[in-house]
Design a protein around this motif. Structure first.
Motif, PDB file in Angstrom:
ATOM      1  N   SER A 167       0.910  -0.669  -0.144  1.00 32.21           N
ATOM      2  CA  SER A 167       0.150  -0.038  -0.221  1.00 32.21           C
ATOM      3  C   SER A 167       0.544   0.908   0.269  1.00 32.21           C
ATOM      4  O   SER A 167       0.332   2.220  -0.569  1.00 32.21           O
ATOM      5  N   HIS A 168       2.167   1.217   0.616  1.00 34.50           N
ATOM      6  CA  HIS A 168       3.056   2.318   0.508  1.00 34.50           C
ATOM      7  C   HIS A 168       2.976   2.876  -1.072  1.00 34.50           C
ATOM      8  O   HIS A 168       3.200   3.626  -1.380  1.00 34.50           O
ATOM      9  N   TYR A 169       3.509   1.943  -1.689  1.00 28.30           N
ATOM     10  CA  TYR A 169       4.422   1.688  -3.135  1.00 28.30           C
ATOM     11  C   TYR A 169       2.618   2.585  -3.835  1.00 28.30           C
ATOM     12  O   TYR A 169       2.454   3.412  -5.280  1.00 28.30           O
ATOM     13  N   ASN A 170       2.015   1.952  -3.050  1.00 28.31           N
ATOM     14  CA  ASN A 170       0.305   2.328  -4.293  1.00 28.31           C
ATOM     15  C   ASN A 170      -0.161   3.274  -4.002  1.00 28.31           C
ATOM     16  O   ASN A 170       0.008   4.090  -5.006  1.00 28.31           O
ATOM     17  N   ILE A 171      -0.341   3.694  -2.769  1.00 35.50           N
ATOM     18  CA  ILE A 171      -0.476   5.253  -2.857  1.00 35.50           C
ATOM     19  C   ILE A 171       0.561   6.409  -3.532  1.00 35.50           C
ATOM     20  O   ILE A 171      -0.412   7.092  -3.921  1.00 35.50           O
ATOM     21  N   ILE A 172       2.089   5.867  -2.861  1.00 30.01           N
ATOM     22  CA  ILE A 172       2.550   6.998  -4.101  1.00 30.01           C
ATOM     23  C   ILE A 172       2.644   6.799  -5.277  1.00 30.01           C
ATOM     24  O   ILE A 172       2.469   7.910  -6.369  1.00 30.01           O
ATOM     25  N   ALA A 173       1.788   5.609  -5.882  1.00 29.23           N
ATOM     26  CA  ALA A 173       1.733   5.502  -7.215  1.00 29.23           C
ATOM     27  C   ALA A 173       0.736   5.720  -8.179  1.00 29.23           C
ATOM     28  O   ALA A 173       0.925   6.243  -9.230  1.00 29.23           O
ATOM     29  N   GLN A 174       0.053   6.401  -6.865  1.00 27.15           N
ATOM     30  CA  GLN A 174      -1.360   6.529  -7.575  1.00 27.15           C
ATOM     31  C   GLN A 174      -1.293   9.156  -7.422  1.00 27.15           C
ATOM     32  O   GLN A 174      -1.846   8.989  -8.414  1.00 27.15           O
ATOM     33  N   LYS A 175      -0.099   9.173  -6.769  1.00 23.38           N
ATOM     34  CA  LYS A 175       0.176  10.256  -6.917  1.00 23.38           C
ATOM     35  C   LYS A 175       0.834  10.507  -8.298  1.00 23.38           C
ATOM     36  O   LYS A 175       0.593  11.615  -8.420  1.00 23.38           O
ATOM     37  N   LEU A 176       1.312   9.666  -8.635  1.00 26.02           N
ATOM     38  CA  LEU A 176       2.563   9.677  -9.749  1.00 26.02           C
ATOM     39  C   LEU A 176       0.843   9.494 -11.062  1.00 26.02           C
ATOM     40  O   LEU A 176       2.033   9.591 -12.042  1.00 26.02           O
ATOM     41  N   GLY A 177      -0.092   8.707 -10.572  1.00 28.33           N
ATOM     42  CA  GLY A 177      -1.084   8.608 -11.953  1.00 28.33           C
ATOM     43  C   GLY A 177      -0.989   7.246 -12.116  1.00 28.33           C
ATOM     44  O   GLY A 177      -1.102   6.835 -13.594  1.00 28.33           O
ATOM     45  N   VAL A 178      -0.858   6.210 -11.684  1.00 32.56           N
ATOM     46  CA  VAL A 178      -0.488   4.927 -11.620  1.00 32.56           C
ATOM     47  C   VAL A 178      -1.137   3.936 -10.991  1.00 32.56           C
ATOM     48  O   VAL A 178      -1.055   4.434  -9.519  1.00 32.56           O
ATOM     49  N   SER A 179      -1.804   3.054 -11.243  1.00 30.48           N
ATOM     50  CA  SER A 179      -2.774   2.520 -10.468  1.00 30.48           C
ATOM     51  C   SER A 179      -1.626   1.379 -10.018  1.00 30.48           C
ATOM     52  O   SER A 179      -2.053   0.399 -10.707  1.00 30.48           O
ATOM     53  N   LEU A 180      -1.676   0.544  -8.956  1.00 29.62           N
ATOM     54  CA  LEU A 180      -0.852  -0.837  -8.619  1.00 29.62           C
ATOM     55  C   LEU A 180      -1.534  -1.327  -8.675  1.00 29.62           C
ATOM     56  O   LEU A 180      -1.512  -2.249  -9.365  1.00 29.62           O
ATOM     57  N   THR A 181      -2.285  -1.443  -8.133  1.00 28.49           N
ATOM     58  CA  THR A 181      -3.713  -2.873  -8.244  1.00 28.49           C
ATOM     59  C   THR A 181      -4.369  -2.934  -9.441  1.00 28.49           C
ATOM     60  O   THR A 181      -4.254  -4.169 -10.031  1.00 28.49           O
ATOM     61  N   ALA A 182      -5.062  -1.342 -10.179  1.00 30.84           N
ATOM     62  CA  ALA A 182      -4.907  -2.384 -11.622  1.00 30.84           C
ATOM     63  C   ALA A 182      -4.356  -2.502 -12.919  1.00 30.84           C
ATOM     64  O   ALA A 182      -4.217  -3.999 -13.076  1.00 30.84           O
ATOM     65  N   ALA A 183      -2.816  -2.761 -12.573  1.00 32.76           N
ATOM     66  CA  ALA A 183      -1.834  -3.371 -12.624  1.00 32.76           C
ATOM     67  C   ALA A 183      -1.937  -4.555 -13.060  1.00 32.76           C
ATOM     68  O   ALA A 183      -1.685  -5.600 -13.324  1.00 32.76           O
ATOM     69  N   GLU A 184      -1.898  -5.109 -11.233  1.00 30.23           N
ATOM     70  CA  GLU A 184      -1.893  -6.426 -10.857  1.00 30.23           C
ATOM     71  C   GLU A 184      -2.400  -7.355 -11.407  1.00 30.23           C
ATOM     72  O   GLU A 184      -2.704  -7.915 -12.391  1.00 30.23           O
ATOM     73  N   GLU A 185      -3.907  -6.783 -11.682  1.00 22.84           N
ATOM     74  CA  GLU A 185      -5.734  -7.349 -12.314  1.00 22.84           C
ATOM     75  C   GLU A 185      -5.258  -7.825 -13.550  1.00 22.84           C
ATOM     76  O   GLU A 185      -5.594  -8.719 -14.020  1.00 22.84           O
ATOM     77  N   ARG A 186      -4.581  -6.840 -14.478  1.00 25.92           N
ATOM     78  CA  ARG A 186      -4.454  -6.989 -15.308  1.00 25.92           C
ATOM     79  C   ARG A 186      -3.411  -7.685 -16.194  1.00 25.92           C
ATOM     80  O   ARG A 186      -2.879  -8.206 -17.083  1.00 25.92           O
ATOM     81  N   GLY A 187      -2.613  -7.845 -14.763  1.00 25.78           N
ATOM     82  CA  GLY A 187      -1.353  -9.314 -15.290  1.00 25.78           C
ATOM     83  C   GLY A 187       0.212  -8.193 -15.917  1.00 25.78           C
ATOM     84  O   GLY A 187       0.727  -8.887 -15.869  1.00 25.78           O
ATOM     85  N   GLN A 188      -0.171  -6.892 -15.221  1.00 18.49           N
ATOM     86  CA  GLN A 188       1.451  -6.581 -15.993  1.00 18.49           C
ATOM     87  C   GLN A 188       2.626  -5.886 -15.103  1.00 18.49           C
ATOM     88  O   GLN A 188       3.595  -6.156 -14.998  1.00 18.49           O
ATOM     89  N   LEU A 189       1.262  -6.219 -13.699  1.00 17.15           N
ATOM     90  CA  LEU A 189       2.507  -6.021 -12.485  1.00 17.15           C
ATOM     91  C   LEU A 189       2.783  -7.611 -12.088  1.00 17.15           C
ATOM     92  O   LEU A 189       1.425  -7.476 -11.678  1.00 17.15           O
ATOM     93  N   VAL A 190       4.314  -7.764 -12.204  1.00 16.48           N
ATOM     94  CA  VAL A 190       4.083  -9.007 -11.072  1.00 16.48           C
ATOM     95  C   VAL A 190       4.140  -8.526  -9.307  1.00 16.48           C
ATOM     96  O   VAL A 190       5.376  -8.172  -9.464  1.00 16.48           O
ATOM     97  N   PHE A 191       4.126  -8.027  -8.297  1.00 18.04           N
ATOM     98  CA  PHE A 191       4.155  -7.812  -7.425  1.00 18.04           C
ATOM     99  C   PHE A 191       5.064  -8.979  -6.528  1.00 18.04           C
ATOM    100  O   PHE A 191       4.184  -9.292  -5.685  1.00 18.04           O
ATOM    101  N   LEU A 192       5.965  -8.529  -5.860  1.00 18.21           N
ATOM    102  CA  LEU A 192       6.474  -9.077  -5.053  1.00 18.21           C
ATOM    103  C   LEU A 192       6.903  -8.766  -3.671  1.00 18.21           C
ATOM    104  O   LEU A 192       8.067  -8.100  -3.552  1.00 18.21           O
ATOM    105  N   GLU A 193       5.744  -8.635  -2.256  1.00 13.46           N
ATOM    106  CA  GLU A 193       5.893  -8.220  -0.957  1.00 13.46           C
ATOM    107  C   GLU A 193       6.809  -8.891   0.227  1.00 13.46           C
ATOM    108  O   GLU A 193       6.543  -9.904   0.264  1.00 13.46           O
ATOM    109  N   GLY A 194       8.082  -8.182   0.298  1.00 15.42           N
ATOM    110  CA  GLY A 194       9.016  -9.423   0.644  1.00 15.42           C
ATOM    111  C   GLY A 194       8.553  -9.429   2.034  1.00 15.42           C
ATOM    112  O   GLY A 194       8.549 -10.581   2.692  1.00 15.42           O
TER     113      GLY A 194
END
Lengths: 352, 376
Positions: free
Chosen positions: A144-171
């Motif tokens: 969520s840290h990355y997601n909140i900042i990415a939304q400020k920059l105009g990109v949604s990480l949840t949407a990217a993950e859903e459409r398969g563009q982003l594979v996120f490994l949360e360490g």
């Protein structure tokens, strides 16, 4: 359009100072994308090399190009109209554009005495905008840290993950599952971070994870794959030996950069008087192998409200073996809520 | 205000803690917390309002505050007790871990909170030490007129953050309704002599298991949606890394296992991020000979504050520091949900321990004010 003025090879500060400050309002409206500018540059330079030197700017491009000097004074105006996409000024400094992401490049992000993670956010949103498939190994912060900042920059990480563009490994989450979830370990897939609890200190499981995520499936239509790591120094803290970390990076380069023609961006921490020799070993070794090094340093004189630090951009042209030297540019920057402004040293808005 | 509320609602999800019972109230309903204006994260008070100022409002929920102990561990244990006392006053749950003292005895020595009448007395005592002409405009040092003053004296009443009287201990009645858990290493070792912990110092492994058990049993990670009243778990770990925890990083330059402490902090970070909790750890950094470990530990923590006391050092005789007992070094401030890492303007801070009060102040401002007072 392709004329090469003699002053184009000057020191960047002098070059910006001599340019006429013409601002075209249409170019300003979409700060992140400037189709006319990139198209004209594309015609002038058909095949940009991977490690790009400073190319002579065409007259057409110069008209749209606004000097960082003035941009830093008018940041408020530049954010109107359209979502702010990544850091437009950084794209200009790196001669990068989301329409034409480069291929086969290894970028090293390095920070000293300050936090360089704003660059990670930039590259994450840049490559997602460019339509690349991104594998993000996020070891230090939560999703969520990355997601909140990415939304400020105009990109949604949840949407990217859903459409398969982003594979996120949360360490952090993966480590908890590994540490406390005993039954799941046997049944499910092996954890990518299994080196933490096992005695073997090689990062093969992590590499397998990266390879599986970035190998394109037949139904994928993304542009080249990108591996993003934040940050590599944590792997050393968790028990990996420096050799294992370097091996992991080497394997990733072979697969991602050479075979799949993708890019890798890695963040490491370093300190000048650091006593962490393992970390220094990894950082120095990676510096020798990178195509582009962005070194972010806090000011040596201490903290300043208007200038948060200095960024040194090194393009490793010497790796291309054409006899040229590395190109080094130094700028200072200030981080704001949704943007980062870059300016020549000593020319921050507070001083002018 | 709407922006702050929106930020708060978003910010609570930043611990990746999905609040199932989200109906109705959007602002913080947990006692003793407030949302941060800057990044919408929920903040807790550390028990010391001047330390809250330094940290940018307080300790964010889901983060770790690491305190590097001073040479004799005296002042850092005071900060530790302030943190726990604040938890008692706010009604939070406590988890106290120590290898040195039994948590029962630590909790018996918490300072008593100040009620309003007593607070005014204490306020007068505190301001009598400084010059009286605070409110009047400065004649010589007028450039420093508008610098923010740190909240060192309890003259303003705040619901967030309380003041404590160090000369009295907390009465047991205040303590009754509090739910607290303890981890005392010698006791744990005798109860369960062998525990399987993989590739980590066994004491740290046990502590992690214990913390994780409490978090999941008591529902701090949102696993129990029936629980309407959310509460915060304050975790305090004393002297982590010292020899009593079975780790030899404090006594050897080439320790046997240099990764145990960093692995512990990483797993703890994961636990904190996914639960409604905050942790304060004191660590004897001055004893750790391998500085690489301290660098890695600093990188793995959210906030790091170092205390340096003047006891026995040459700074005791420095006139600038004559009213103070030590320095406070802020080594790291967390960067949460925003690009900006808001570093406080005041980086050179000192602390002093008066008879009843412990405060953190900027020594230069007091020096300037006192010098200005002397001239006139």
């Amino acid at each position: 359009m392709g004329e090469d003025k003699p002053c184009s090879r000057m020191n960047p500060t002098h070059r910006e100072a001599l340019e006429l400050p013409s601002r075209n309002p249409t170019a300003d409206g979409n700060a992140g994308h400037n189709p006319d500018w990139t198209r004209s540059r594309g015609e002038a330079n058909p095949a940009p090399p991977a490690g790009g030197a400073i190319r002579p700017r065409s007259a057409h491009a110069r008209r749209y190009n606004t000097s960082p000097l003035l941009r830093s004074l008018k940041t408020a105006c530049s954010l109107r109209g359209g979502s702010p996409a990544m850091f437009a000024e950084l794209n200009e400094l790196l001669n990068a554009s989301p329409q034409r992401p480069e291929t086969g490049k290894f970028t090293l992000l390095r920070d000293t005495r300050t936090d360089g993670s704003f660059l990670v956010h930039h590259f994450l949103s840049f490559y997602l905008r460019a339509g690349c498939k991104v594998c993000f190994v996020a070891l230090l912060q939560s999703f969520s840290h990355y997601n909140i900042i990415a939304q400020k920059l105009g990109v949604s990480l949840t949407a990217a993950e859903e459409r398969g563009q982003l594979v996120f490994l949360e360490g952090l989450k993966s480590c908890l599952d590994l540490w406390f979830g005993e039954q799941e370990e046997q049944s499910g897939k092996p954890s990518p971070l299994q080196f933490i609890s096992k005695s073997t200190s090689d990062l093969k499981a992590l590499f397998d994870f990266v390879q599986v995520s970035l190998t394109p499936a037949s139904s994928d239509s993304w542009k080249g794959p990108v591996l993003l790591v934040d940050d590599l120094s944590v792997l050393l803290s968790l028990g990996a030996t420096p050799v294992a970390v370097l091996d992991f990076i080497h394997y990733c380069r072979v697969v991602v950069c050479s075979q799949l023609k993708g890019n890798i961006v890695v963040l490491v921490h370093s300190n000048e008087d650091s006593e962490d020799e393992e970390n220094e070993l990894v950082v120095n070794s990676l510096c020798h192998h990178s195509d582009l090094i962005l070194w972010v340093e806090g000011l040596a004189t201490g903290f300043c409200k208007d200038v948060h630090g200095q960024i040194k951009i090194t393009r490793r042209v010497s790796l291309e073996l054409t006899g040229e030297q590395d190109v080094v540019q130094i700028y200072q920057y200030k981080i704001q809520d949704k943007n980062v402004t870059f300016f020549a040293r000593g020319l921050s808005a507070a001083v002018l | 205000m709407a922006a702050a509320a929106g930020g708060a609602a978003r910010g609570r999800g930043a611990t990746s803690f999905q609040r199932k019972a989200a109906a109705g109230s959007r602002l913080a309903t947990v006692a003793g917390t407030r949302p941060s204006v800057r990044h919408g994260q929920l903040l807790l008070s550390s028990g010391l309002p001047s330390l809250d100022c330094v940290l940018g409002g307080g300790i964010a929920v889901g983060t770790l505050l690491l305190i590097e102990e001073d040479k004799y561990g005296f002042y850092s244990s005071l900060l530790f007790k302030y943190f726990l006392a604040e938890g008692v006053v706010c009604g939070h749950d406590l988890f106290v871990a120590s290898a040195k003292e039994h948590p029962d005895s630590i909790l018996k020595e918490l300072p008593a909170p100040l009620l309003d009448e007593q607070r005014n007395e204490l306020g007068e005592e505190a301001t009598a030490v400084k010059s009286e002409d605070f409110q009047d405009s400065m004649k010589i040092a007028w450039r420093y007129q508008n610098l923010p003053k740190m909240e060192a004296s309890p003259t303003t009443s705040t619901k967030f953050g309380h003041y404590y009287d160090l000369s009295k201990t907390m009465s047991p009645e205040l303590f009754q309704p509090i739910k607290w858990h303890s981890f005392y290493l010698p006791e744990e070792l005798s109860l369960q002599p062998t525990v399987k912990t993989r590739s980590m110092n066994s004491a740290y492994g046990r502590l992690l298991l214990s913390i994780q058990r409490i978090i999941s049993q008591e529902g701090f990670d949102g696993s129990d949606p029936q629980k309407k009243q959310k509460n915060i778990l304050r975790i305090g770990i004393q002297s982590l890394g010292s020899l009593l925890w079975g780790d030899d990083i404090c006594c050897s330059d080439t320790p046997e296992d240099i990764h145990s402490l960093t692995k512990f902090l990483y797993v703890l970070r994961g636990l904190l991020r996914k639960s409604l909790s905050a942790c304060v750890i004191t660590i004897p950094a001055h004893l750790i000979e391998n500085k690489a470990i301290m660098e890695r530990v600093t990188n793995l923590s959210d906030t790091v504050v170092g205390l340096e006391s003047f006891i026995g050092s040459e700074r005791e005789t420095n006139p600038l520091y004559k009213d103070y007992h030590g320095l406070v070094h802020v080594r790291r401030i967390p960067q949460l949900n925003s690009l900006i890492c808001d570093v406080s303007d005041m980086k050179d801070l000192a602390f002093r321990l008066k008879r009843k009060l412990f405060t953190i102040e900027d020594p230069r401002m007091d020096f300037i004010r006192s010098q200005a007072g002397e001239i006139f």
